[in-house]
Design a protein around this motif. Structure first.
Motif, short mmCIF file in Angstrom:
data_model
loop_
_atom_site.label_atom_id
_atom_site.label_comp_id
_atom_site.label_asym_id
_atom_site.label_seq_id
_atom_site.Cartn_x
_atom_site.Cartn_y
_atom_site.Cartn_z
N LEU A 115 -23.39 8.39 7.44
CA LEU A 115 -22.30 9.36 7.46
C LEU A 115 -22.17 10.07 6.11
CD1 LEU A 115 -19.57 7.52 9.54
CD2 LEU A 115 -20.98 9.45 10.24
N PHE A 116 -22.43 9.37 5.01
CA PHE A 116 -22.41 10.01 3.70
C PHE A 116 -23.51 11.06 3.60
CE2 PHE A 116 -23.98 10.22 -0.69
CZ PHE A 116 -22.85 10.75 -1.29
N THR A 117 -24.71 10.73 4.07
CA THR A 117 -25.80 11.71 4.02
C THR A 117 -25.49 12.90 4.92
OG1 THR A 117 -27.08 10.56 5.72
CG2 THR A 117 -27.58 10.04 3.42
N CYS A 118 -24.82 12.67 6.04
CA CYS A 118 -24.43 13.78 6.91
C CYS A 118 -23.35 14.64 6.26
CB CYS A 118 -23.95 13.26 8.26
SG CYS A 118 -25.27 12.61 9.29
N LEU A 119 -22.55 14.04 5.42
CA LEU A 119 -21.54 14.80 4.69
C LEU A 119 -22.19 15.70 3.64
CD1 LEU A 119 -18.42 15.02 4.46
CD2 LEU A 119 -18.55 13.33 2.65
N GLY B 121 -30.07 19.47 9.96
CA GLY B 121 -31.43 18.96 10.04
C GLY B 121 -32.31 20.03 10.64
N LYS B 122 -33.62 19.76 10.72
CA LYS B 122 -34.53 20.73 11.32
C LYS B 122 -34.34 20.77 12.83
CE LYS B 122 -38.43 19.23 9.30
NZ LYS B 122 -39.86 19.24 8.97
N CYS B 123 -34.45 21.97 13.39
CA CYS B 123 -34.40 22.12 14.84
C CYS B 123 -35.57 21.35 15.44
CB CYS B 123 -34.48 23.60 15.22
SG CYS B 123 -34.57 23.91 16.99
N ARG B 124 -35.30 20.62 16.51
CA ARG B 124 -36.35 19.79 17.09
C ARG B 124 -37.31 20.60 17.95
NH1 ARG B 124 -31.91 15.48 18.10
NH2 ARG B 124 -32.16 14.22 16.24
N ARG B 125 -36.86 21.71 18.46
CA ARG B 125 -37.73 22.50 19.33
C ARG B 125 -38.75 23.31 18.53
NH1 ARG B 125 -34.97 26.06 23.78
NH2 ARG B 125 -34.57 24.00 24.63
N CYS B 126 -38.29 23.99 17.48
CA CYS B 126 -39.21 24.83 16.69
C CYS B 126 -39.67 24.15 15.40
CB CYS B 126 -38.55 26.17 16.37
SG CYS B 126 -37.13 26.05 15.27
N LYS B 127 -39.21 22.91 15.17
CA LYS B 127 -39.57 22.12 13.98
C LYS B 127 -39.14 22.79 12.68
CE LYS B 127 -43.42 19.89 16.31
NZ LYS B 127 -43.21 20.49 17.61
N GLY B 128 -38.01 23.51 12.72
CA GLY B 128 -37.44 24.11 11.52
C GLY B 128 -37.98 25.47 11.16
N VAL C 231 -27.10 21.00 13.71
CA VAL C 231 -26.08 20.14 13.13
C VAL C 231 -26.41 18.70 13.50
CG1 VAL C 231 -23.62 19.61 13.05
CG2 VAL C 231 -24.36 21.97 13.30
N ARG C 232 -26.43 17.82 12.51
CA ARG C 232 -26.77 16.43 12.75
C ARG C 232 -25.66 15.72 13.53
NH1 ARG C 232 -28.52 14.24 6.99
NH2 ARG C 232 -29.41 12.53 8.18
N VAL C 233 -26.01 14.65 14.22
CA VAL C 233 -25.06 13.91 15.06
C VAL C 233 -23.93 13.35 14.20
CG1 VAL C 233 -24.79 11.92 16.58
CG2 VAL C 233 -26.82 13.35 16.76
N GLY C 234 -24.25 12.81 13.05
CA GLY C 234 -23.22 12.26 12.17
C GLY C 234 -22.24 13.32 11.69
N ARG C 235 -22.71 14.54 11.51
CA ARG C 235 -21.81 15.62 11.10
C ARG C 235 -20.86 15.99 12.23
NH1 ARG C 235 -20.13 17.82 6.24
NH2 ARG C 235 -18.80 19.51 6.87
N HIS C 236 -21.34 15.90 13.48
CA HIS C 236 -20.45 16.12 14.63
C HIS C 236 -19.33 15.07 14.62
CE1 HIS C 236 -22.29 19.38 16.88
NE2 HIS C 236 -23.48 18.81 16.73
N VAL C 237 -19.67 13.83 14.30
CA VAL C 237 -18.67 12.76 14.23
C VAL C 237 -17.67 13.04 13.12
CG1 VAL C 237 -18.35 10.30 13.71
CG2 VAL C 237 -20.21 11.02 15.22
#
Length: 116
Positions: free
Chosen positions: A48-52, A57-64, A89-95
């Motif tokens: 959660l700290f790293t998400c803060l 993160g990189k898009c998973r479909r186009c690899k960033g 947006v990373r999952v932890g950032r959504h949280v």
């Protein structure tokens, strides 16, 4: 003589195992569970700290990259998942965003500390 009867009952209740060994095994198991739980809590807090700090993160479909090559290799088109930005947006950032929204909704409530 009373202690012998109590020992026989305790031994019979534990199905012949040593009560001290059973207690020691339970303490070791509880300590192991506490250690694993502490490690999991530290790992989640670090994530959660790293998400803060790094919310994207990189898009998973186009690899960033943000774009795809056409099937014939001459033209590019924007990735539909990230709209060409290459980020997600990373999952932890959504949280974190959800926790902030819930906290903000509680502070903005009109039923508590507000105008009367």
């Amino acid at each position: 003589m009373l202690s012998r009867a109590a020992t026989a009952t305790l031994t019979a209740a534990t199905h012949g195992s040593d009560p001290a060994a059973t207690l020691t095994a339970t303490i070791h198991t509880a300590g192991q569970v506490a250690t694993v739980l502490l490690i999991v809590i530290i790992a989640v807090a670090f994530y959660l700290f790293t998400c803060l700090v790094w919310p994207f993160g990189k898009c998973r479909r186009c690899k960033g990259v943000g774009k795809f090559k056409s099937p014939f290799g001459r033209a590019y088109r924007h990735c539909g998942k990230c709209d060409g930005s290459g980020l997600r947006v990373r999952v932890g950032r959504h949280v974190i965003n959800h926790m902030r929204a819930v906290r903000g909704a509680g502070e903005n409530s009109t039923t508590g500390r507000g105008k009367r």
